[in-house]
Design a protein around this motif. Structure first.
Motif, PDB file in Angstrom:
ATOM      1  N   PRO A 465       0.831  -1.213   0.000  1.00 49.25           N
ATOM      2  CA  PRO A 465       0.000   0.000   0.000  1.00 49.25           C
ATOM      3  C   PRO A 465       0.863   1.260   0.000  1.00 49.25           C
ATOM      4  O   PRO A 465       1.874   1.336   0.700  1.00 49.25           O
ATOM      5  CB  PRO A 465      -0.822  -0.126   1.290  1.00 49.25           C
ATOM      6  CG  PRO A 465      -0.012  -1.027   2.167  1.00 49.25           C
ATOM      7  CD  PRO A 465       0.713  -1.979   1.259  1.00 49.25           C
ATOM      8  N   ILE A 466       0.459   2.249  -0.806  1.00 50.43           N
ATOM      9  CA  ILE A 466       1.189   3.517  -0.901  1.00 50.43           C
ATOM     10  C   ILE A 466       0.724   4.427   0.230  1.00 50.43           C
ATOM     11  O   ILE A 466      -0.462   4.731   0.357  1.00 50.43           O
ATOM     12  CB  ILE A 466       0.950   4.170  -2.273  1.00 50.43           C
ATOM     13  CG1 ILE A 466       1.417   3.229  -3.389  1.00 50.43           C
ATOM     14  CG2 ILE A 466       1.680   5.501  -2.370  1.00 50.43           C
ATOM     15  CD1 ILE A 466       1.117   3.741  -4.777  1.00 50.43           C
ATOM     16  N   ASP A 467       1.666   4.880   1.043  1.00 49.84           N
ATOM     17  CA  ASP A 467       1.326   5.658   2.228  1.00 49.84           C
ATOM     18  C   ASP A 467       0.857   7.067   1.874  1.00 49.84           C
ATOM     19  O   ASP A 467       0.013   7.628   2.561  1.00 49.84           O
ATOM     20  CB  ASP A 467       2.537   5.725   3.164  1.00 49.84           C
ATOM     21  CG  ASP A 467       2.191   6.323   4.505  1.00 49.84           C
ATOM     22  OD1 ASP A 467       1.320   5.771   5.196  1.00 49.84           O
ATOM     23  OD2 ASP A 467       2.777   7.370   4.852  1.00 49.84           O
ATOM     24  N   ASP A 468       1.407   7.665   0.823  1.00 54.96           N
ATOM     25  CA  ASP A 468       1.045   9.030   0.417  1.00 54.96           C
ATOM     26  C   ASP A 468       0.363   8.994  -0.945  1.00 54.96           C
ATOM     27  O   ASP A 468       0.843   9.583  -1.916  1.00 54.96           O
ATOM     28  CB  ASP A 468       2.269   9.941   0.397  1.00 54.96           C
ATOM     29  CG  ASP A 468       3.364   9.402  -0.518  1.00 54.96           C
ATOM     30  OD1 ASP A 468       3.293   8.216  -0.915  1.00 54.96           O
ATOM     31  OD2 ASP A 468       4.265  10.176  -0.883  1.00 54.96           O
ATOM     32  N   TYR A 469      -0.754   8.311  -0.997  1.00 50.14           N
ATOM     33  CA  TYR A 469      -1.438   8.072  -2.276  1.00 50.14           C
ATOM     34  C   TYR A 469      -1.844   9.386  -2.948  1.00 50.14           C
ATOM     35  O   TYR A 469      -1.590   9.591  -4.143  1.00 50.14           O
ATOM     36  CB  TYR A 469      -2.662   7.188  -2.045  1.00 50.14           C
ATOM     37  CG  TYR A 469      -3.427   6.864  -3.299  1.00 50.14           C
ATOM     38  CD1 TYR A 469      -3.071   5.799  -4.108  1.00 50.14           C
ATOM     39  CD2 TYR A 469      -4.525   7.644  -3.684  1.00 50.14           C
ATOM     40  CE1 TYR A 469      -3.775   5.508  -5.264  1.00 50.14           C
ATOM     41  CE2 TYR A 469      -5.236   7.363  -4.833  1.00 50.14           C
ATOM     42  CZ  TYR A 469      -4.849   6.295  -5.621  1.00 50.14           C
ATOM     43  OH  TYR A 469      -5.543   6.021  -6.760  1.00 50.14           O
ATOM     44  N   LYS A 470      -2.475  10.301  -2.221  1.00 57.35           N
ATOM     45  CA  LYS A 470      -2.955  11.545  -2.822  1.00 57.35           C
ATOM     46  C   LYS A 470      -1.791  12.408  -3.310  1.00 57.35           C
ATOM     47  O   LYS A 470      -1.856  12.996  -4.401  1.00 57.35           O
ATOM     48  CB  LYS A 470      -3.802  12.318  -1.811  1.00 57.35           C
ATOM     49  CG  LYS A 470      -5.124  11.645  -1.462  1.00 57.35           C
ATOM     50  CD  LYS A 470      -5.950  12.511  -0.530  1.00 57.35           C
ATOM     51  CE  LYS A 470      -7.295  11.849  -0.207  1.00 57.35           C
ATOM     52  NZ  LYS A 470      -8.108  12.689   0.720  1.00 57.35           N
ATOM     53  N   GLU A 471      -0.738  12.497  -2.521  1.00 58.04           N
ATOM     54  CA  GLU A 471       0.423  13.289  -2.936  1.00 58.04           C
ATOM     55  C   GLU A 471       1.089  12.676  -4.173  1.00 58.04           C
ATOM     56  O   GLU A 471       1.532  13.399  -5.077  1.00 58.04           O
ATOM     57  CB  GLU A 471       1.430  13.394  -1.797  1.00 58.04           C
ATOM     58  CG  GLU A 471       0.955  14.203  -0.599  1.00 58.04           C
ATOM     59  CD  GLU A 471       0.052  13.400   0.324  1.00 58.04           C
ATOM     60  OE1 GLU A 471      -0.208  12.206   0.026  1.00 58.04           O
ATOM     61  OE2 GLU A 471      -0.402  13.954   1.350  1.00 58.04           O
ATOM     62  N   SER A 472       1.151  11.334  -4.218  1.00 59.37           N
ATOM     63  CA  SER A 472       1.743  10.669  -5.384  1.00 59.37           C
ATOM     64  C   SER A 472       0.896  10.901  -6.632  1.00 59.37           C
ATOM     65  O   SER A 472       1.429  11.122  -7.723  1.00 59.37           O
ATOM     66  CB  SER A 472       1.885   9.168  -5.108  1.00 59.37           C
ATOM     67  OG  SER A 472       2.727   8.924  -4.006  1.00 59.37           O
ATOM     68  N   LEU A 473      -0.411  10.860  -6.484  1.00 65.37           N
ATOM     69  CA  LEU A 473      -1.295  11.106  -7.622  1.00 65.37           C
ATOM     70  C   LEU A 473      -1.130  12.535  -8.126  1.00 65.37           C
ATOM     71  O   LEU A 473      -1.083  12.776  -9.348  1.00 65.37           O
ATOM     72  CB  LEU A 473      -2.741  10.841  -7.216  1.00 65.37           C
ATOM     73  CG  LEU A 473      -3.801  11.036  -8.307  1.00 65.37           C
ATOM     74  CD1 LEU A 473      -3.530  10.112  -9.484  1.00 65.37           C
ATOM     75  CD2 LEU A 473      -5.193  10.797  -7.743  1.00 65.37           C
ATOM     76  N   SER A 474      -1.016  13.475  -7.227  1.00 63.97           N
ATOM     77  CA  SER A 474      -0.811  14.872  -7.624  1.00 63.97           C
ATOM     78  C   SER A 474       0.525  15.043  -8.342  1.00 63.97           C
ATOM     79  O   SER A 474       0.627  15.785  -9.328  1.00 63.97           O
ATOM     80  CB  SER A 474      -0.882  15.773  -6.396  1.00 63.97           C
ATOM     81  OG  SER A 474      -0.594  17.111  -6.728  1.00 63.97           O
ATOM     82  N   ALA A 475       1.557  14.358  -7.839  1.00 66.50           N
ATOM     83  CA  ALA A 475       2.869  14.456  -8.484  1.00 66.50           C
ATOM     84  C   ALA A 475       2.839  13.866  -9.890  1.00 66.50           C
ATOM     85  O   ALA A 475       3.450  14.411 -10.819  1.00 66.50           O
ATOM     86  CB  ALA A 475       3.916  13.743  -7.629  1.00 66.50           C
ATOM     87  N   LEU A 476       2.134  12.753 -10.072  1.00 71.92           N
ATOM     88  CA  LEU A 476       2.035  12.156 -11.403  1.00 71.92           C
ATOM     89  C   LEU A 476       1.269  13.065 -12.360  1.00 71.92           C
ATOM     90  O   LEU A 476       1.611  13.156 -13.541  1.00 71.92           O
ATOM     91  CB  LEU A 476       1.355  10.790 -11.320  1.00 71.92           C
ATOM     92  CG  LEU A 476       2.200   9.623 -10.815  1.00 71.92           C
ATOM     93  CD1 LEU A 476       1.370   8.350 -10.781  1.00 71.92           C
ATOM     94  CD2 LEU A 476       3.426   9.421 -11.689  1.00 71.92           C
ATOM     95  N   CYS A 477       0.230  13.717 -11.884  1.00 69.80           N
ATOM     96  CA  CYS A 477      -0.532  14.625 -12.744  1.00 69.80           C
ATOM     97  C   CYS A 477       0.329  15.802 -13.196  1.00 69.80           C
ATOM     98  O   CYS A 477       0.229  16.250 -14.344  1.00 69.80           O
ATOM     99  CB  CYS A 477      -1.770  15.122 -12.013  1.00 69.80           C
ATOM    100  SG  CYS A 477      -2.994  13.824 -11.689  1.00 69.80           S
ATOM    101  N   SER A 478       1.180  16.310 -12.311  1.00 71.75           N
ATOM    102  CA  SER A 478       2.059  17.415 -12.692  1.00 71.75           C
ATOM    103  C   SER A 478       3.153  16.969 -13.656  1.00 71.75           C
ATOM    104  O   SER A 478       3.679  17.776 -14.419  1.00 71.75           O
ATOM    105  CB  SER A 478       2.690  18.039 -11.446  1.00 71.75           C
ATOM    106  OG  SER A 478       3.571  17.123 -10.809  1.00 71.75           O
ATOM    107  N   ALA A 479       3.488  15.676 -13.645  1.00 73.07           N
ATOM    108  CA  ALA A 479       4.531  15.180 -14.542  1.00 73.07           C
ATOM    109  C   ALA A 479       4.125  15.299 -15.997  1.00 73.07           C
ATOM    110  O   ALA A 479       4.986  15.361 -16.887  1.00 73.07           O
ATOM    111  CB  ALA A 479       4.855  13.722 -14.208  1.00 73.07           C
ATOM    112  N   ALA A 480       2.824  15.338 -16.283  1.00 69.15           N
ATOM    113  CA  ALA A 480       2.364  15.428 -17.672  1.00 69.15           C
ATOM    114  C   ALA A 480       2.776  16.734 -18.325  1.00 69.15           C
ATOM    115  O   ALA A 480       2.803  16.826 -19.559  1.00 69.15           O
ATOM    116  CB  ALA A 480       0.845  15.265 -17.731  1.00 69.15           C
TER     117      ALA A 480
END
Length: 691
Positions: A465-480
């Motif tokens: 399980p990813i502990d910082d799921y929301k932060e990781s999702l936000s980081a992936l969205c900014s990577a685009a």
């Protein structure tokens, strides 16, 4: 209106479909390969003529060579140029091999030639050719060249015997279509009948060719007919740039006509324009009077028969992945390893060794393709999800080699750094991915001018399980928004549901910008019945299949055009981006006046010898702005070519700029000095004549 790459939905040639899934379709770019030989010194041949036979292979097996073409016979001589161009479909995510056999000519079919009877042979990777500058490569012709030296080692072994000559490989890209999209509308066009007019108005576009007597009109397009003379709006259409702009002053004639219900046509008038004028787009500049020459000659009061207006002009230039790579875009491969282990998971030594082997296979599988597009073979490697020695502090981003610079030399250096880190760190119970994703994105953002660099980041994880799921999702969205593609690689048989959900949600959120994230699981790809190179090829094909489209999408969204290479470098050791350094070459002249006088003095004395001195920068100066690699590394410059011409030169030269050492600044100073010397000698001779 975009020219799209051809989609080939063939099953992978390196072992069929992966277990548990269907192989994704691959995109290909067509290249034309031409071959020539220099310094050919073959052993005795039964024929005075030779032919060039080309084979392809994308596996590690010698029996899988497939013949794709044969040249016409050429006489044996020191230099041979084969006129044939061999078309080939380049696929980025595959390790494609080409073998060239030089065989004595026989009156048989190309498939009947025995490979063992070849006078000389050479094998090269297509990635080598694409990654070389100017699409030019030089390979040694040998008596034999086994495929294992290319696939397993990545680089050909140096032969223990002399070569039989050099094979020069050149590749060219076929000319691509560049359509322009146009749309016209009419205003107050003349009618055939004032009342009960049933005619349909349409137009034709001609290219005006200058003839010896009269101009010739070449039809390019005919619109549909519209029964509305007051304000007809025709459909948009496309024309090729080569048709409308083959000449700078090429005229285009737009004839407006009407068609009656019985099919007869009538002439309303015409207007003239050019491609350059239409580029201004819709507006007053592209509103044209429709003029009927006969009526204008008959009536002095005649002005026009209506108007036709350009309402849309779009110049569509589609560049493929291969266009950007050839033009100098450099790929960067970055690795991040998750050292965390889910709480309650106990692995024995066999399972740990299995996971470590899979992880190394994942690193090498993706790297075996990407390394040919990274000239210096330096790969940054990071770790996260571990406690670091000596105090056991938690870290979610650290350099895996435990130095100030995360770059490792070659894929072997990355693997060694992982082994060292794995023996020193203690795993955490959960992974946090936001920090490492932001770090990869930050490095991509700071890598240099947009369009010259594109990053591929591989994040290898054992799941959980990813502990910082929301932060990781936000980081992936900014990577685009940045020049990077991120590939999550699942290692082992852990629980990857959290990572699969993260990637799925990120892809849904990125649809409004661009999709730049992928997820693969190694245990679903690896086939134990296949060889190690074949499994690596499967990993690369599944993991990298969308990288070309993701890079092209980023370039198009940021209006980056694929421009031609800066200059041609025939050495296979340099990639085009060596000629585009992160920072330009900086020359600091101690005293330009003294330099010119020094050159003049040595010229008067009949000697041009001198010593070129260079300020030696520290080989590892502090990095600025988070930039890595060659940005802060400089060479001690003492070139022999400059010793013969210049003295007192102090150069601050980035490592990647070594191939562009001679600059226009030096040439200007030399020419200036020589001209000044000639002027002084001419004035001196004139004074002597006057005396």
């Amino acid at each position: 209106f975009l020219q799209r790459s051809k989609i080939r939905a063939k099953t992978s040639k390196c072992g069929g479909s992966p277990p548990g899934g269907i192989m994704k379709p691959t995109t290909s770019d067509r290249i034309d390969i031409t071959l020539s030989i220099r310094d050919f010194n073959p052993p005795s041949s039964p024929s005075r003529m030779v032919v060039c036979i080309v084979y392809e292979n994308d596996t590690d097996r010698e029996e899988n060579w497939r013949c794709i073409g044969m040249s016409i016979p050429c006489p044996i001589q020191s230099s041979i140029f084969f006129n044939e161009a061999f078309p080939y479909d380049f696929v980025f995510e595959r390790t494609q091999l080409i073998k060239v056999n030089i065989c004595p000519y026989r009156h048989v079919n190309k498939h009947q030639y025995d490979q063992a009877q070849a006078l000389a042979t050479a094998v090269f990777k297509v990635d080598e050719l694409i990654g070389s500058f100017g699409l030019q490569l030089r390979k040694a012709l040998l008596e034999e060249c086994p495929i294992s030296t290319i696939v397993q080692l990545g680089l050909p072994k140096q032969p223990s015997f002399s070569s039989l000559g050099s094979l020069l490989i050149d590749a060219t890209l076929p000319q691509k279509k560049q359509p322009i999209v146009l749309q016209f509308e009419g205003k107050a066009l003349e009618r055939k009948e004032l009342i009960w007019d049933e005619t349909a108005v349409f137009f034709r576009v001609y290219r005006v060719e200058q003839g010896s007597d009269d101009d010739v009109n070449v039809l390019l397009y005919e619109s549909e007919g519209i029964k509305n003379h007051s304000h007809p709006v025709w459909r948009e259409f496309s024309l090729e740039v080569q048709d409308v702009a083959d000449d700078r002053n090429r005229l285009l004639c737009i004839e407006v006509l009407y068609r009656d219900v019985d099919g007869s046509e009538g002439y309303i008038g015409k207007a003239l324009t050019t491609y350059a004028k239409m580029k201004y787009g819709a507006g007053k500049d592209n509103t044209y009077k429709v003029v009927n020459e006969s009526k204008k000659a008959a009536k002095k009061s005649y002005d026009n028969s209506g108007f036709i207006e350009l309402t849309k002009f779009t110049d569509v230039s589609f560049y493929s992945f291969l266009d950007y790579i050839v033009s100098g875009t450099q790929l960067h491969y970055e690795i991040a390893v998750d050292f965390s282990e889910e709480r309650g998971t106990e692995l024995d030594n066999a399972e740990r060794n299995r996971d470590e082997t899979l992880l190394q296979m994942g690193i090498r599988g993706l790297g075996c393709v990407l390394r040919d597009y990274t000239p210096n073979r330096l790969f940054p490697a990071f770790g996260f999800g571990a406690r670091l020695p000596p105090l056991g502090d938690e870290s979610h981003e650290f350099n895996m080699n435990f130095t100030c610079d995360p770059t490792c030399r070659g894929l072997d250096g990355v693997v060694e750094a992982f082994k060292k880190a794995n023996s020193l760190v203690a795993p955490l119970d959960f992974p946090r991915c936001a920090s490492i994703i932001n770090s990869l994105v930050r490095h991509a953002e700071e890598s240099g001018k947009i369009g010259l660099h594109y990053h591929v980041g591989a994040i290898l994880t054992r799941g959980g399980p990813i502990d910082d799921y929301k932060e990781s999702l936000s980081a992936l969205c900014s990577a685009a928004l940045h020049p990077i593609s991120i590939i999550f690689v699942g290692v082992g048989v852990g629980d990857f549901s959290s990572f699969a959900k993260l990637v799925r949600k990120a892809r849904e959120a990125q649809k409004e910008t661009r999709v730049c994230v992928e997820f693969i699981e190694l245990h679903k790809i690896i086939d134990l019945t296949q060889s190690l190179p074949a499994n690596r090829a499967r990993i690369a094909e599944l993991g990298l299949t969308n990288v070309p489209s993701q890079m092209v999408s980023f370039m198009h969204r940021n209006a980056v055009s694929a421009k031609p290479p800066i200059q041609v470098c025939r050495s296979p050791l340099f990639h085009s981006s060596f000629l585009i350094p992160d920072r330009p070459t900086q020359f600091a002249f101690d005293d330009e006046t003294a330099l010119i006088e020094n050159v003049l003095e040595r010229g008067r004395n009949g000697s041009m010898s001198g010593q070129a001195t260079a300020r030696v920068q520290s080989p590892y100066t502090p990095h600025k702005g988070g930039r890595r690699g060659s940005e802060g590394q400089f060479l001690n410059v003492n070139p022999d070519a400059l010793r013969e011409q210049l003295g007192m030169l102090s150069a601050r030269l980035p490592e990647r700029s070594r191939s562009v050492l001679n600059t226009s600044r030096e040439q200007f100073l030399i020419r200036h000095a020589m001209r000044k010397r000639e002027r002084e000698e001419r004035e001196k001779s004139e004074r002597m004549v006057d005396v």
